[in-house]
Each structure stands twice: as structure tokens, then as C-alpha cells.
Design an enzyme around this catalytic site. Structure first.
Site, short mmCIF file in Angstrom:
data_model
loop_
_atom_site.label_atom_id
_atom_site.label_comp_id
_atom_site.label_asym_id
_atom_site.label_seq_id
_atom_site.Cartn_x
_atom_site.Cartn_y
_atom_site.Cartn_z
N MET A 1 -3.57 8.53 -5.22
CA MET A 1 -4.89 7.89 -5.20
C MET A 1 -5.81 8.64 -4.23
O MET A 1 -6.83 8.10 -3.79
CB MET A 1 -4.76 6.42 -4.83
N ASN B 1 -7.04 10.76 -0.70
CA ASN B 1 -6.93 10.67 0.76
C ASN B 1 -5.57 11.25 1.19
O ASN B 1 -4.76 10.59 1.85
CB ASN B 1 -7.10 9.22 1.23
N HIS C 1 -2.36 13.18 2.60
CA HIS C 1 -1.79 13.51 3.90
C HIS C 1 -0.55 14.37 3.68
O HIS C 1 -0.20 14.71 2.53
CB HIS C 1 -1.49 12.24 4.70
N GLY D 1 2.48 13.73 3.61
CA GLY D 1 3.46 13.16 2.69
C GLY D 1 3.17 13.58 1.26
O GLY D 1 4.08 13.96 0.50
N HIS D 2 1.89 13.53 0.88
CA HIS D 2 1.52 13.97 -0.47
C HIS D 2 1.78 15.47 -0.63
O HIS D 2 2.29 15.92 -1.66
CB HIS D 2 0.03 13.73 -0.71
N LYS E 1 9.23 8.02 -1.58
CA LYS E 1 10.14 6.90 -1.35
C LYS E 1 9.52 5.84 -0.44
O LYS E 1 10.07 4.77 -0.27
CB LYS E 1 11.43 7.40 -0.69
N GLN F 1 8.03 0.69 -5.94
CA GLN F 1 7.27 1.38 -6.99
C GLN F 1 8.15 2.42 -7.68
O GLN F 1 8.17 2.53 -8.91
CB GLN F 1 6.04 2.04 -6.36
#
Ligand code: PAF
Length: 278
Positions: free
Chosen positions: A29, A31, A33, A35-36, A148, A153
């Protein structure tokens, strides 16, 4: 990096890549960071081309949640994706994804989607499953990656793919944390300075729970209650701290192994989630 704002544009790029090319999809979605970005890098190991998506999906937000204020940082996101070597970005607007109200939905079963986060955010996983199904139909990936950190999800999506026989491999990416343990999340940006200093407690509390389980503590309710009390004593409003079976997030019995502890709690007006596998 090619940016596609339309479904037709992404499909044309998919066709051009050729049938022999493996394609990885990383839905987000925005924004973005670290992690993405870790998911984008991991995606590269599974495919010839990586498609990231940025779409803030209104179907998964309830009235009063943060759909309107969800951070939208498109220019920065594009820079980060390009630097990570992502080939394609699919970034549709609302009218492209939902040209008319979405009346057909993917409805995950209540025993998976009505528990934990689904209990506190009714309809959330139906919104997630519906948009992910649409993204899968649009991009036709061979593999798709999800963090994770959103453990429930990931489970819902894995089960959806299995039950609908979608020819897509689902890969989970490890949660990326700040040096103090706080799981990276777009919502961390909502925290005040004082809240940001307090926020890593969630990770510490969950660490205590899994350490105790590893040391053979078997009164799971006691462990959950201890974690909830510590959070409450420090100004949090917990929705849940729950030890569950990794595979289906159902209640474990005392002799079960393969557990995960999951939590959601509010700090001020920010709702944070986290989990740790035992
Ligand atoms: O995890 C997210 O960012 C979203 O739930 C997803 C999977 C992109 C669907 O909107």
C-alpha cells in the site's frame, strides 16, 4: 522501472515479458520501508522480473480507520523501488481498480478471518482477499511475496490460493525490525516521540512469551495475561496477545509445537501489530 497506472498497461507488459519469464508480485500500500524493500530483494531470487504494486485498498479499511490519512509517499516509493531494481510498478487509482462498486468479494471463512485481527477489524480480511485476488488476476504472477508481520493475512492468502487452485507460489518474508526491536510498519510514522520510545515494548513482551514457551511453560493463558498486564501497565490498550498454532492460528493444546504469539495493541491512537514464531 516502468510505471503502469492501468490494468491494460500491466497486462501488455506481462505479455511482452513472454511466457517463459517468471514473474514475482509484491503487493503493497506504499509508504515503503526496509521491510518492503527486503521483500523486493527476496522476490528477485524467485523470478526474472519483479512487479511491485502500490494501492491503498479502501475495501480493507473500516469506517473510522485510517484510510484517508494512510501515508501516501509515491515519489519516494518510486525512487526506492527503482533503486531496488524492480522492473514494474503497478499503481492504479481507485477508479481503475473499482470502476463500479465491488459487489463480488472473496469471503474467507470466519474461523480464519473472524479471529484475532479479524475480530477487531470485521471485514478486513475480506477486503484484503478480494484485492489480492484482483491483483493476482491482473498480474498473473508465478510467485507472490507477503511479509510475515501480517501473519494472519499471509495465512488467509495461502489458504485462498490453495482452495482456488491458483498456480501461484506464496512466499513469506521475515519481519524487518528497527535496532530496538520495533517491527517496521508504515503506521510507526503516526507515533509521537514518546510513543516511539515506548513502542519496542511490544516486541520485548512477545519475546518474553516465546522465551517462556521455549523453556517449556505450558500455561498459555497465564503467559498471554502477563503480556497484556505489562502492556496495560505501560499505557497500551491491547486488543489481544494470543499464542496460536502457526499453521492455522487455532488454539493450541499444551503438547502442541509450532506456535506463534501474535499481538495487536493501541499506543495512543496508533494500533500496532506484531508476532514472533516460537
Ligand atoms: O499488506 C498490505 O500492505 C495489504 O494488506 C495488501 C496485501 C497490499 C493488500 O492491500
Amino acid at each position: 522501472m516502468l510505471i503502469h497506472e492501468t490494468i491494460a498497461g500491466l497486462r501488455a507488459a506481462r505479455a511482452k515479458a513472454g511466457p517463459g519469464k517468471r514473474l514475482a508480485l509484491v503487493p503493497t500500500m506504499g509508504n515503503l520501508h526496509e521491510g518492503h524493500i527486503a521483500l523486493m530483494t527476496q522476490a528477485r531470487d524467485h523470478a526474472d522480473q519483479v512487479v511491485a504494486t502500490i494501492f491503498v485498498n479502501r475495501l480493507q479499511f473500516r469506517p473510522g480507520e485510517d484510510f484517508e490519512k494512510y501515508p501516501r509517499t509515491f515519489a519516494d516509493d518510486c525512487e526506492r523501488l527503482a533503486a531496488a531494481g524492480v522492473e514494474h510498478l503497478f499503481a492504479p487509482d481507485d477508479a481503475e481498480m473499482y470502476p463500479q462498486p465491488q459487489t463480488y468479494h472473496v469471503e474467507p471463512p470466519p474461523e480464519q478471518a473472524g479471529i484475532l485481527d479479524g475480530e477487531f477489524r470485521p471485514g478486513h480480511f475480506r477486503g484484503v482477499a478480494t484485492v489480492v485476488m484482483k491483483l493476482f488476476q491482473i498480474a498473473q504472477p508465478d510467485v507472490a511475496l507477503f511479509g510475515k508481520k501480517d501473519y494472519q493475512q499471509l495465512m488467509v492468502i495461502r489458504n485462498m490460493v490453495r482452495e482456488f487452485d491458483l498456480p501461484i507460489e506464496i512466499v513469506g518474508g521475515e519481519t524487518v525490525r528497527a535496532a530496538d526491536g520495533l517491527a517496521l510498519s508504515s503506521r510507526n510514522g503516526y507515533l509521537s516521540t514518546a510513543e516511539r520510545a515506548e513502542a519496542p515494548r511490544l516486541f520485548r513482551v512477545l519475546t518474553k512469551v516465546i522465551d517462556a514457551v521455549r523453556d517449556d511453560a505450558r500455561d498459555f493463558t497465564l503467559l498471554e495475561q502477563g503480556a497484556i498486564s505489562e502492556l496495560r501497565a505501560n499505557g497500551w490498550v491491547p486488543d489481544y496477545v494470543a499464542l496460536r498454532k502457526k499453521l492455522d492460528l487455532q488454539l493450541p493444546s499444551a503438547h502442541d509445537s509450532g506456535l506463534v504469539v501474535l499481538a495487536a495493541a493501541r499506543l495512543g491512537s496508533t494500533r500496532l501489530i506484531d508476532n514472533l514464531e516460537v
